[in-house]
Design a protein around this motif. Structure first.
Motif, PDB file in Angstrom:
ATOM      1  N   GLU A 127      -0.807 -12.735  -7.103  1.00 52.74           N
ATOM      2  CA  GLU A 127      -0.768 -11.275  -7.244  1.00 52.74           C
ATOM      3  C   GLU A 127      -1.566 -10.608  -6.126  1.00 52.74           C
ATOM      4  O   GLU A 127      -1.124  -9.603  -5.549  1.00 52.74           O
ATOM      5  CB  GLU A 127      -1.325 -10.862  -8.602  1.00 52.74           C
ATOM      6  CG  GLU A 127      -1.276  -9.363  -8.835  1.00 52.74           C
ATOM      7  CD  GLU A 127      -1.706  -8.958 -10.230  1.00 52.74           C
ATOM      8  OE1 GLU A 127      -1.572  -7.759 -10.561  1.00 52.74           O
ATOM      9  OE2 GLU A 127      -2.170  -9.836 -10.991  1.00 52.74           O
ATOM     10  N   ARG A 128      -2.704 -11.167  -5.795  1.00 49.49           N
ATOM     11  CA  ARG A 128      -3.518 -10.558  -4.731  1.00 49.49           C
ATOM     12  C   ARG A 128      -2.833 -10.698  -3.379  1.00 49.49           C
ATOM     13  O   ARG A 128      -2.863  -9.771  -2.561  1.00 49.49           O
ATOM     14  CB  ARG A 128      -4.908 -11.219  -4.690  1.00 49.49           C
ATOM     15  CG  ARG A 128      -5.850 -10.520  -3.722  1.00 49.49           C
ATOM     16  CD  ARG A 128      -6.179  -9.123  -4.204  1.00 49.49           C
ATOM     17  NE  ARG A 128      -6.818  -8.329  -3.142  1.00 49.49           N
ATOM     18  CZ  ARG A 128      -6.229  -7.339  -2.490  1.00 49.49           C
ATOM     19  NH1 ARG A 128      -4.980  -6.986  -2.760  1.00 49.49           N
ATOM     20  NH2 ARG A 128      -6.883  -6.673  -1.553  1.00 49.49           N
ATOM     21  N   ARG A 138       5.955  -1.376  -6.159  1.00 52.52           N
ATOM     22  CA  ARG A 138       5.850  -0.871  -7.530  1.00 52.52           C
ATOM     23  C   ARG A 138       5.259  -1.940  -8.446  1.00 52.52           C
ATOM     24  O   ARG A 138       5.513  -3.143  -8.263  1.00 52.52           O
ATOM     25  CB  ARG A 138       7.231  -0.483  -8.050  1.00 52.52           C
ATOM     26  CG  ARG A 138       7.853   0.705  -7.319  1.00 52.52           C
ATOM     27  CD  ARG A 138       9.193   1.065  -7.930  1.00 52.52           C
ATOM     28  NE  ARG A 138      10.121  -0.062  -7.928  1.00 52.52           N
ATOM     29  CZ  ARG A 138      11.340  -0.029  -8.442  1.00 52.52           C
ATOM     30  NH1 ARG A 138      11.785   1.066  -9.028  1.00 52.52           N
ATOM     31  NH2 ARG A 138      12.119  -1.095  -8.377  1.00 52.52           N
ATOM     32  N   VAL A 139       4.484  -1.516  -9.441  1.00 54.51           N
ATOM     33  CA  VAL A 139       3.843  -2.458 -10.365  1.00 54.51           C
ATOM     34  C   VAL A 139       4.889  -3.325 -11.070  1.00 54.51           C
ATOM     35  O   VAL A 139       4.700  -4.536 -11.226  1.00 54.51           O
ATOM     36  CB  VAL A 139       2.995  -1.691 -11.405  1.00 54.51           C
ATOM     37  CG1 VAL A 139       2.463  -2.659 -12.464  1.00 54.51           C
ATOM     38  CG2 VAL A 139       1.846  -0.967 -10.714  1.00 54.51           C
ATOM     39  N   ASP A 143       5.250  -7.643 -10.984  1.00 55.12           N
ATOM     40  CA  ASP A 143       5.411  -8.563 -12.115  1.00 55.12           C
ATOM     41  C   ASP A 143       6.618  -9.472 -11.913  1.00 55.12           C
ATOM     42  O   ASP A 143       6.570 -10.664 -12.239  1.00 55.12           O
ATOM     43  CB  ASP A 143       5.564  -7.775 -13.414  1.00 55.12           C
ATOM     44  CG  ASP A 143       4.278  -7.097 -13.851  1.00 55.12           C
ATOM     45  OD1 ASP A 143       3.203  -7.540 -13.387  1.00 55.12           O
ATOM     46  OD2 ASP A 143       4.334  -6.139 -14.634  1.00 55.12           O
ATOM     47  N   ARG A 144       7.679  -8.944 -11.377  1.00 54.17           N
ATOM     48  CA  ARG A 144       8.881  -9.761 -11.156  1.00 54.17           C
ATOM     49  C   ARG A 144       8.672 -10.757 -10.020  1.00 54.17           C
ATOM     50  O   ARG A 144       9.141 -11.895 -10.086  1.00 54.17           O
ATOM     51  CB  ARG A 144      10.085  -8.864 -10.882  1.00 54.17           C
ATOM     52  CG  ARG A 144      10.467  -8.010 -12.083  1.00 54.17           C
ATOM     53  CD  ARG A 144      11.716  -7.208 -11.807  1.00 54.17           C
ATOM     54  NE  ARG A 144      12.895  -8.073 -11.710  1.00 54.17           N
ATOM     55  CZ  ARG A 144      13.977  -7.792 -10.996  1.00 54.17           C
ATOM     56  NH1 ARG A 144      14.020  -6.673 -10.281  1.00 54.17           N
ATOM     57  NH2 ARG A 144      14.986  -8.602 -10.982  1.00 54.17           N
ATOM     58  N   TYR A 145       7.970 -10.339  -8.969  1.00 52.14           N
ATOM     59  CA  TYR A 145       7.638 -11.272  -7.894  1.00 52.14           C
ATOM     60  C   TYR A 145       6.795 -12.433  -8.423  1.00 52.14           C
ATOM     61  O   TYR A 145       6.994 -13.597  -8.045  1.00 52.14           O
ATOM     62  CB  TYR A 145       6.873 -10.560  -6.779  1.00 52.14           C
ATOM     63  CG  TYR A 145       7.741  -9.855  -5.769  1.00 52.14           C
ATOM     64  CD1 TYR A 145       8.598 -10.566  -4.933  1.00 52.14           C
ATOM     65  CD2 TYR A 145       7.698  -8.469  -5.630  1.00 52.14           C
ATOM     66  CE1 TYR A 145       9.391  -9.917  -3.993  1.00 52.14           C
ATOM     67  CE2 TYR A 145       8.491  -7.809  -4.696  1.00 52.14           C
ATOM     68  CZ  TYR A 145       9.334  -8.540  -3.886  1.00 52.14           C
ATOM     69  OH  TYR A 145      10.121  -7.895  -2.969  1.00 52.14           O
TER      70      TYR A 145
END
Length: 279
Positions: A127-128, A138-139, A143-145
Motif C-alpha cells: 500500500e505504501r 483513488r482510495v 484497495d483493488r490494486y
C-alpha cells in the motif's frame, strides 16, 4: 486477435519445430493448405490454428506425441480470459502483461535494488509503495490494486519457484515506517520456509555487477523448449524482451548479481539482524 503470452508461446514452439524440419514458412503453409500470411500470424501469435490445422502441422513436422497435448492445451487456452481481466479498468498494459507472463510460469528470477518484489510484499508495504508511486490514486482503486497484488502471490502456493535478489537497500529502506518494514522482513523469512522461494541479498559491500541501476524479471515456463521472457519496468517505460540475444544479456546480468549476493542462509541471517535492530 491480440497476441497473448500463450498464443505467442504456441507460435514460437511451432516455429521451432518448423525450423528444425528445414522448411520455410511458405513451404509449410503450402503443405498444410493455408496461406503463408496465415502461417506467419500463427508463428507470431496473432492467430491460432484450428484443431484440424494443428493436426496437419503435427503430422507434417513429425512433432513428438508427448508435445502434442501441450501444444493443444496452449491452443485452447490462447484466448481464455485471465482472472486479472477483472481489473482491466485499473491495470496498465505493462502490469497486465507481467501478470499474464506469470500465470503459467514455473520459475521466476527477479532483481530489485531498492524494493521488495511485488510477489513478496505484505499488504501494508504494498500500500505504501502504490500510494507513493501514484499519490492521486483513488482510495477505492488502492484497495483493488492491493487485492490484485495479493492474488498474484497465490502462485507461490501453487508451486511457482521464485528466486529473488535484493539490494541491501531494500532490506533497510523503512517503507511505511519501522513497523511495516519489520512485518515485511518477517514475511520474507516465513515465505522462504513455506514455499519454493529463495531470497538472496546483495550487500552494500559487494563490488559492481551487471544489474546496477536496473530491475527486471526473468520468466521461465515448464517446457525447456519454451522461450524465456524478460520484463523490465521503469518509472516512465516498460519492455518485454523475448529475443535470444537480449535474454542472454539478462541471464548474464542475473549471474553477475548472483556472484555478488550472499548465500540464502547468510541473507536470512542479515534480514533477521535488521529485524532485531529496528526501533
Amino acid at each position: 486477435m491480440r497476441p497473448t503470452v500463450r498464443s505467442r508461446r504456441l507460435g514460437s514452439r511451432l516455429g521451432h519445430y518448423r525450423q528444425r524440419s528445414g522448411l520455410s514458412g511458405t513451404e509449410l503453409a503450402a503443405r498444410i493448405g493455408i496461406h503463408q500470411a496465415t502461417w506467419s500470424k500463427i508463428e507470431t501469435g496473432k492467430a491460432k490454428p484450428s484443431p484440424r490445422v494443428l493436426d496437419r502441422i503435427v503430422a507434417e513436422l513429425a512433432i513428438p506425441a508427448d508435445a502434442v497435448a501441450q501444444l493443444d492445451e496452449l491452443r485452447r487456452k490462447a484466448e481464455e480470459p485471465g482472472w486479472w481481466q477483472d481489473y482491466g479498468d485499473i491495470l496498465s498494459e505493462a502490469v497486465q502483461l507481467l501478470i499474464e507472463l506469470e500465470a503459467d510460469a514455473s520459475w521466476i528470477r527477479t532483481y530489485e535494488g531498492h524494493l521488495v518484489p511485488g510477489l513478496l510484499q505484505t499488504r501494508d508495504y504494498a500500500e505504501r509503495v502504490i500510494t507513493a508511486a501514484a499519490p492521486h490514486i483513488r482510495v477505492s482503486d488502492v484497495d483493488r490494486y492491493l487485492e490484485l497484488r495479493m492474488r498474484r502471490q497465490k502462485r507461490l502456493a501453487e508451486g511457482l519457484r521464485l528466486t529473488a535478489f535484493l539490494g541491501e537497500a531494500a532490506v533497510h529502506q523503512q517503507v511505511g515506517g519501522p513497523d511495516t518494514l519489520r512485518d515485511q522482513l518477517r514475511h520474507i523469512t516465513r515465505v522462504t520456509e513455506e514455499h519454493d522461494v529463495t531470497v538472496r541479498v546483495v550487500p552494500f559491500t559487494a563490488d559492481a555487477h551487471a544489474a546496477l541501476g536496473d530491475s527486471f524479471v526473468i520468466i521461465q515456463w515448464p517446457d525447456e523448449s519454451d522461450p524465456q521472457a524478460v520484463y523490465v519496468d521503469g518509472v516512465t517505460s516498460w519492455t518485454v524482451h523475448e529475443r535470444d540475444g537480449v535474454i542472454r544479456s539478462y541471464l548474464h546480468a542475473i549471474a553477475s548479481v548472483q556472484s555478488q549476493a550472499l548465500s540464502p542462509r547468510d541473507s536470512l541471517d542479515l534480514i533477521r539482524h535488521v529485524i532485531k535492530e529496528l526501533p
